[in-house]
Design a protein around this motif. Structure first.
Motif, short mmCIF file in Angstrom:
data_model
loop_
_atom_site.label_atom_id
_atom_site.label_comp_id
_atom_site.label_asym_id
_atom_site.label_seq_id
_atom_site.Cartn_x
_atom_site.Cartn_y
_atom_site.Cartn_z
N LEU A 94 0.84 -1.19 0.00
CA LEU A 94 0.00 0.00 0.00
C LEU A 94 0.88 1.24 0.00
O LEU A 94 1.93 1.28 0.65
N SER A 95 0.43 2.27 -0.71
CA SER A 95 1.17 3.53 -0.75
C SER A 95 1.01 4.26 0.58
O SER A 95 0.08 3.98 1.35
N PRO A 96 1.90 5.21 0.87
CA PRO A 96 1.75 5.99 2.11
C PRO A 96 0.40 6.69 2.21
O PRO A 96 -0.18 6.78 3.29
N ALA A 97 -0.10 7.19 1.07
CA ALA A 97 -1.41 7.85 1.08
C ALA A 97 -2.52 6.86 1.46
O ALA A 97 -3.43 7.19 2.24
N ALA A 98 -2.45 5.64 0.92
CA ALA A 98 -3.46 4.63 1.24
C ALA A 98 -3.37 4.22 2.70
O ALA A 98 -4.39 4.01 3.37
N LEU A 99 -2.15 4.09 3.23
CA LEU A 99 -1.99 3.72 4.63
C LEU A 99 -2.52 4.81 5.57
O LEU A 99 -3.12 4.50 6.60
N GLU A 100 -2.31 6.07 5.20
CA GLU A 100 -2.82 7.17 6.03
C GLU A 100 -4.35 7.14 6.07
O GLU A 100 -4.96 7.27 7.14
N SER A 101 -4.96 7.00 4.91
CA SER A 101 -6.43 6.95 4.86
C SER A 101 -6.96 5.72 5.59
O SER A 101 -7.96 5.79 6.31
N LEU A 102 -6.28 4.59 5.42
CA LEU A 102 -6.72 3.36 6.07
C LEU A 102 -6.60 3.47 7.59
O LEU A 102 -7.47 2.98 8.33
N ALA A 103 -5.55 4.12 8.06
CA ALA A 103 -5.39 4.31 9.51
C ALA A 103 -6.49 5.20 10.08
O ALA A 103 -7.03 4.92 11.16
N PRO A 107 -17.09 4.60 12.19
CA PRO A 107 -17.31 4.97 10.78
C PRO A 107 -17.00 6.44 10.56
O PRO A 107 -17.25 7.28 11.43
N ILE A 108 -16.46 6.75 9.39
CA ILE A 108 -16.01 8.11 9.10
C ILE A 108 -16.39 8.47 7.67
O ILE A 108 -16.44 7.59 6.80
N THR A 109 -16.66 9.73 7.43
CA THR A 109 -17.03 10.19 6.09
C THR A 109 -15.79 10.56 5.29
O THR A 109 -14.71 10.81 5.86
N LYS A 110 -15.95 10.62 3.99
CA LYS A 110 -14.85 11.00 3.11
C LYS A 110 -14.42 12.45 3.38
O LYS A 110 -13.23 12.78 3.33
N ALA A 111 -15.38 13.30 3.69
CA ALA A 111 -15.07 14.70 3.95
C ALA A 111 -14.18 14.85 5.18
O ALA A 111 -13.27 15.68 5.21
N ASP A 112 -14.43 14.04 6.22
CA ASP A 112 -13.60 14.12 7.42
C ASP A 112 -12.18 13.60 7.15
O ASP A 112 -11.20 14.12 7.71
N ILE A 113 -12.06 12.59 6.31
CA ILE A 113 -10.73 12.09 5.95
C ILE A 113 -9.97 13.17 5.19
O ILE A 113 -8.78 13.42 5.45
N GLU A 114 -10.64 13.83 4.26
CA GLU A 114 -10.00 14.88 3.48
C GLU A 114 -9.66 16.09 4.35
O GLU A 114 -8.68 16.79 4.08
N ALA A 115 -10.46 16.34 5.39
CA ALA A 115 -10.17 17.46 6.29
C ALA A 115 -8.87 17.23 7.04
O ALA A 115 -8.12 18.17 7.31
N VAL A 116 -8.56 15.98 7.36
CA VAL A 116 -7.32 15.65 8.06
C VAL A 116 -6.13 15.63 7.10
O VAL A 116 -5.08 16.22 7.37
N ARG A 117 -6.31 14.99 5.96
CA ARG A 117 -5.21 14.82 5.03
C ARG A 117 -4.99 16.04 4.14
O ARG A 117 -3.91 16.25 3.62
N GLY A 118 -6.03 16.82 3.92
CA GLY A 118 -5.89 18.02 3.11
C GLY A 118 -5.87 17.78 1.62
O GLY A 118 -5.56 18.70 0.85
N VAL A 119 -6.19 16.58 1.17
CA VAL A 119 -6.23 16.26 -0.26
C VAL A 119 -7.46 15.40 -0.54
O VAL A 119 -8.08 14.86 0.38
N THR A 160 -7.99 6.86 -3.57
CA THR A 160 -7.47 6.02 -2.49
C THR A 160 -8.56 5.14 -1.90
O THR A 160 -8.36 3.94 -1.67
N LEU A 161 -9.73 5.72 -1.65
CA LEU A 161 -10.83 4.93 -1.10
C LEU A 161 -11.27 3.84 -2.07
O LEU A 161 -11.58 2.72 -1.65
N GLN A 162 -11.30 4.16 -3.34
CA GLN A 162 -11.70 3.17 -4.33
C GLN A 162 -10.73 1.99 -4.34
O GLN A 162 -11.14 0.83 -4.43
N LYS A 163 -9.44 2.29 -4.21
CA LYS A 163 -8.43 1.23 -4.19
C LYS A 163 -8.58 0.36 -2.95
O LYS A 163 -8.47 -0.87 -3.01
N LEU A 164 -8.84 0.96 -1.80
CA LEU A 164 -9.01 0.20 -0.56
C LEU A 164 -10.26 -0.66 -0.61
O LEU A 164 -10.27 -1.78 -0.08
N ILE A 165 -11.31 -0.16 -1.25
CA ILE A 165 -12.53 -0.95 -1.39
C ILE A 165 -12.30 -2.14 -2.32
O ILE A 165 -12.78 -3.25 -2.07
#
Length: 277
Positions: A101-110, A117-129, A134-139
């Motif tokens: 997994l890429s660092p970006a995928a690991l950050e989102s997965l963590a 449960p968490i929304t995509k908007a909250d993940i983007e608020a933390v990561r800033g991108v 990334t979510l599609q790949k993890l799914i």
């Protein structure tokens, strides 16, 4: 025949991880169907006794220095090879090397694992991108799934980890994640805070634009022209401007009158000559 030997055979033969309850049920069924006297005492075996036998089996494998170990995952018990032999297994089965997994995928997965449960908007608020890809790949790798929808405007989707995630990382429960109790209470940016910050920035931008419009408004232009009379007063008080205009008019008028007198004189002189003739 020992109980731990029976359990070892059942876990080894199971195509998928098997739970303690399933092991207990299989032992009771086999004991009842066999009709053997030596197996009758296992017809009513309890789950606690099976758990004790599993623990003894795991200790035996560890003490014997075996290359395999007994591990309980989210789906149940299974035999796995020890990490010390990973290099040899990769040499035998190179096609089974897991995709990293890429660092970006690991950050989102963590973030999903610790805050689900968490929304995509909250993940983007933390990561800033954006994390759509990334979510599609993890799914697709069955590490993350959609667990429902949040009770928020727009009903955004909620993401959570799967049993495959826990099997992949070797944890039985989410509480077994490293520093789970601490990382779940750490304050993180949320989508609502990001929206409030964006609204604040937009408000400041609009305020600065209004200030600029006020400075360039007609009232400001009128206010700027009020200083013009001072310039006119200065020009009226300029003696050179007055001395230049007045003498020109005085000099032109005498020239016109002189020309008229000369013409009248010439006409008078001409009339007597005509009369004498």
């Amino acid at each position: 025949m020992e109980l731990n030997q029976i359990i070892e055979a059942l876990i080894f033969a199971a195509p998928e991880p098997v739970t303690t309850a399933e092991l207990s049920k299989a032992i009771r069924r086999a004991s009842g169907e066999s009709g053997l006297a030596e197996m009758q005492h296992w017809e009513n075996i309890s789950v606690q006794k099976v758990e004790t036998a599993i623990a003894e089996l795991g200790e035996h494998l560890g003490e014997a220095g075996r290359a395999i170990e007994l591990r309980e995952g989210a789906k149940g018990w299974r035999f796995v090879t020890r990490a010390d032999y990973a290099q040899w297994i990769r040499a035998l089965l190179p096609e089974m090397r897991p995709e990293k997994l890429s660092p970006a995928a690991l950050e989102s997965l963590a973030l999903i694992a610790y805050r689900q449960p968490i929304t995509k908007a909250d993940i983007e608020a933390v990561r800033g991108v954006s994390v759509d890809g990334t979510l599609q790949k993890l799914i697709e790798r069955n590490l993350v799934r959609i667990g429902g929808r949040a009770d928020l405007p727009g009903r955004p989707m909620l993401y959570e980890t799967t049993e495959e995630f826990m099997e992949h990382f070797g944890v039985k429960d989410l509480d077994d994640l490293p520093n789970a109790s601490e990382l779940r209470i750490v304050e993180l940016p949320t989508a609502e805070e990001e929206e409030e910050a964006q609204e604040t920035v937009e408000g400041e931008t609009e305020a600065s634009a209004d200030t600029a419009d006020t400075e360039s408004s007609p009232e400001a232009e009128t206010a700027g022209t009020e200083e013009l009379p001072e310039t006119e007063t200065d020009s009226e008080a300029d003696p050179e401007a007055e001395s230049v205009s007045i003498p020109v008019e005085d000099e032109e008028e005498p020239e016109e009158s002189t020309e008229k007198e000369s013409e009248d004189t010439s006409e008078e002189e001409t009339e007597p000559q005509e009369a004498e003739a």
